[in-house]
Design a protein around this motif. Structure first.
Motif, mmCIF file in Angstrom:
data_model
loop_
_atom_site.group_PDB
_atom_site.id
_atom_site.type_symbol
_atom_site.label_atom_id
_atom_site.label_comp_id
_atom_site.label_asym_id
_atom_site.label_seq_id
_atom_site.Cartn_x
_atom_site.Cartn_y
_atom_site.Cartn_z
ATOM 1 N N CYS A 1 -1.626 30.858 39.538
ATOM 2 C CA CYS A 1 -0.539 32.103 39.660
ATOM 3 C C CYS A 1 0.066 31.752 40.972
ATOM 4 O O CYS A 1 1.290 32.027 40.980
ATOM 5 C CB CYS A 1 -1.382 33.458 39.764
ATOM 6 S SG CYS A 1 -0.232 34.758 40.129
ATOM 7 N N CYS B 202 7.018 31.288 33.830
ATOM 8 C CA CYS B 202 5.613 31.116 34.248
ATOM 9 C C CYS B 202 4.731 30.375 33.003
ATOM 10 O O CYS B 202 4.890 30.692 32.122
ATOM 11 C CB CYS B 202 4.806 32.128 34.794
ATOM 12 S SG CYS B 202 3.127 32.010 35.328
ATOM 13 N N GLN C 249 4.326 31.057 41.221
ATOM 14 C CA GLN C 249 5.004 31.815 42.057
ATOM 15 C C GLN C 249 5.859 30.923 43.163
ATOM 16 O O GLN C 249 6.833 31.034 43.442
ATOM 17 C CB GLN C 249 4.418 33.073 42.707
ATOM 18 C CG GLN C 249 3.867 34.068 41.643
ATOM 19 C CD GLN C 249 3.337 35.141 42.735
ATOM 20 O OE1 GLN C 249 3.535 35.672 43.518
ATOM 21 N NE2 GLN C 249 2.469 35.759 41.578
ATOM 22 N N CYS D 159 4.719 41.263 35.320
ATOM 23 C CA CYS D 159 5.438 40.318 36.568
ATOM 24 C C CYS D 159 6.707 40.040 36.106
ATOM 25 O O CYS D 159 6.903 39.416 35.063
ATOM 26 C CB CYS D 159 4.363 38.885 36.556
ATOM 27 S SG CYS D 159 5.135 37.891 37.611
ATOM 28 N N CYS E 168 0.026 39.878 34.708
ATOM 29 C CA CYS E 168 1.175 39.178 34.165
ATOM 30 C C CYS E 168 2.077 39.869 33.238
ATOM 31 O O CYS E 168 3.513 39.574 33.197
ATOM 32 C CB CYS E 168 0.548 37.817 33.280
ATOM 33 S SG CYS E 168 -0.434 36.744 34.338
ATOM 34 N N ASN F 293 1.963 30.596 32.267
ATOM 35 C CA ASN F 293 0.609 31.596 32.213
ATOM 36 C C ASN F 293 0.037 31.607 30.875
ATOM 37 O O ASN F 293 -1.231 31.896 30.794
ATOM 38 C CB ASN F 293 1.043 33.128 32.719
ATOM 39 C CG ASN F 293 1.956 33.794 31.830
ATOM 40 O OD1 ASN F 293 1.856 33.601 30.521
ATOM 41 N ND2 ASN F 293 2.928 33.855 32.237
HETATM 42 S S1 SF4 Z 1 3.348 34.387 38.212
HETATM 43 FE FE1 SF4 Z 1 1.339 34.894 38.193
HETATM 44 S S2 SF4 Z 1 1.318 37.241 37.492
HETATM 45 FE FE2 SF4 Z 1 3.385 36.260 37.312
HETATM 46 S S3 SF4 Z 1 3.274 35.730 35.138
HETATM 47 FE FE3 SF4 Z 1 2.686 33.920 36.201
HETATM 48 S S4 SF4 Z 1 0.476 34.043 36.346
HETATM 49 FE FE4 SF4 Z 1 0.972 36.014 35.849
#
Ligand code: SF4
Ligand code: SF4
Length: 372
Positions: free
Chosen positions: A338, A315, A342, A309, A306, A317
């Protein structure tokens, strides 16, 4: 102005339903006492005043309408105490709709409650999980409650739709049904407690792609399907670079009180109300500051992927309860979260791109976009 303290009172362990995915623990006739409720509200109010916040009090359960008199008492109690202390308060309830009546809706509307109605879309999607103890689905009753709600145009209402491995394949038909019967916001609560197989995630992704097309068409017709999960991604794309959308304030801006008076850092973590790993004090002894600080120190996100990312600011997260449900830690994302984030971000961006190219008026009416 600081965001209000999200204070939640779990009024009862009992419920009229026995939803298959329920994370609120065992159902039995056990309600919060008036004393516990009053002490919980007093401590919440003091915490809000100490941190310069207002209070959003929400009633939760089990099914909080099973304790209607207690709920009314809590409203009067907090309203008066808050007025004495000059603290701003608002009220909300999360209900399964089975005990909503015209009189109760009138009462809630007059007091400007935000009513969160749990309904999982179409009859087939809803009845997959939201059933009575004898296995009967509850869609007809909840649909009747939704119809009644429409008769109170001033009532603030949001739809909560849980999506889990057992009903996700009906998501598109579920949203079509809801869009026909309700023109307000719909929030999809993805079930992070359940294990999603790769095949189930792929099938969910296919449903979300179809849903994106439905949303696109609804904007083109000028009657937008208002799915909060997509709209949030659109809004946070418009934030200044680096500014994060979802700053989880678990244990600080959130205070949930279990039926027996234990404090929890988020309403979604109360469960049976007795997990010592998650509690931080009791209404009789106050907030346990050491435990609270321990929980706060475990917030955030330590997942290495993350940190680099490109969509980390858009996100969820760092949502402590979603992470806890999916990975067992407040600060570690699950593969499902995750993948889901996405997918949602990609679909939302693609949606906006198409509508923007078409100079869609509904898009410009709902969002403040650059160079309109
Ligand atoms: S999309 Fe996945 S890798 Fe990217 S910040 Fe969110 S949880 Fe983390
Ligand atoms: S209505 Fe809510 S509390 Fe009742 S069983 Fe269903 S999810 Fe659990």
């Amino acid at each position: 102005m600081r965001k209000p303290l999200q204070l939640t009172l779990c009024l009862t362990h009992d419920c009229t339903l026995r939803c298959r995915y329920c994370y609120a623990g065992r159902k039995y006739a056990h309600a919060m006492s008036r004393e516990t409720a009053e002490r919980g509200m007093d401590i919440g109010l003091a915490e809000a005043a100490r941190t310069g916040r207002g209070v959003d009090l929400s009633f939760f359960g089990g099914e909080p309408l099973m304790e209607w008199e207690l709920l009314q008492h809590c409203y009067d109690y907090l309203k008066q105490r808050a007025a004495e202390q000059g603290v701003r308060v608002r009220f909300g309830i999360t209900t399964n709709g089975t005990l909503l009546t015209r009189d109760r809706l009138e009462w809630l509307a007059e007091r400007d409650f935000l009513v969160g109605l749990s309904i999982d879309g179409s009859p087939a999607m809803h009845n997959q999980n939201r059933c009575h103890a004898d296995g009967r689905g509850s869609h007809a009753e909840v649909a009747a409650a939704l119809e009644l709600i429409q008769q109170f145009p001033s009532l603030r209402c949001k739809i909560i739709c849980v999506v889990n491995p057992a009903n996700h394949h009906l998501l598109v038909e579920g949203m079509q049904w809801l869009h026909t019967h309700h023109h307000g916001n719909i929030g999809l609560n993805f079930d992070f407690w359940s294990k999603w197989s790769d095949a189930q995630f792929d099938s969910l992704k296919a449903q979300l792609e179809q849903l994106q097309q439905l949303i696109l068409e609804s904007y083109r017709c000028g009657q937008p399907m208002r799915i909060a999960n997509f709209e949030d991604k659109i809004r946070n794309a418009l934030l200044p670079p680096g500014k994060s959308c979802a700053q989880c304030r678990i244990g600080e801006q959130e205070l949930a009180v279990s039926v027996d008076g234990n404090f929890f850092p988020c309403s979604r973590l109360v469960g049976e109300g007795d997990n010592p790993e998650l509690t931080f004090g009791h209404v009789n002894t106050g907030i346990d500051r050491a435990r609270q600080h321990l929980i706060i120190s475990q917030r955030g996100n330590t997942t290495p992927e993350c940190k680099v990312c490109s969509v980390r600011h858009r996100c969820m997260n760092s949502c402590g309860c979603s992470n806890y449900a999916g990975s067992g830690y407040f600060n570690r994302v699950s593969p499902f979260l995750c993948n889901l984030e996405q997918t949602l971000i990609l679909l939302a961006d693609n949606l906006v791109e198409q509508l923007y190219q078409e100079q869609n008026e509904t898009l410009f009416r709902l969002f403040t976009l650059p160079s309109q």
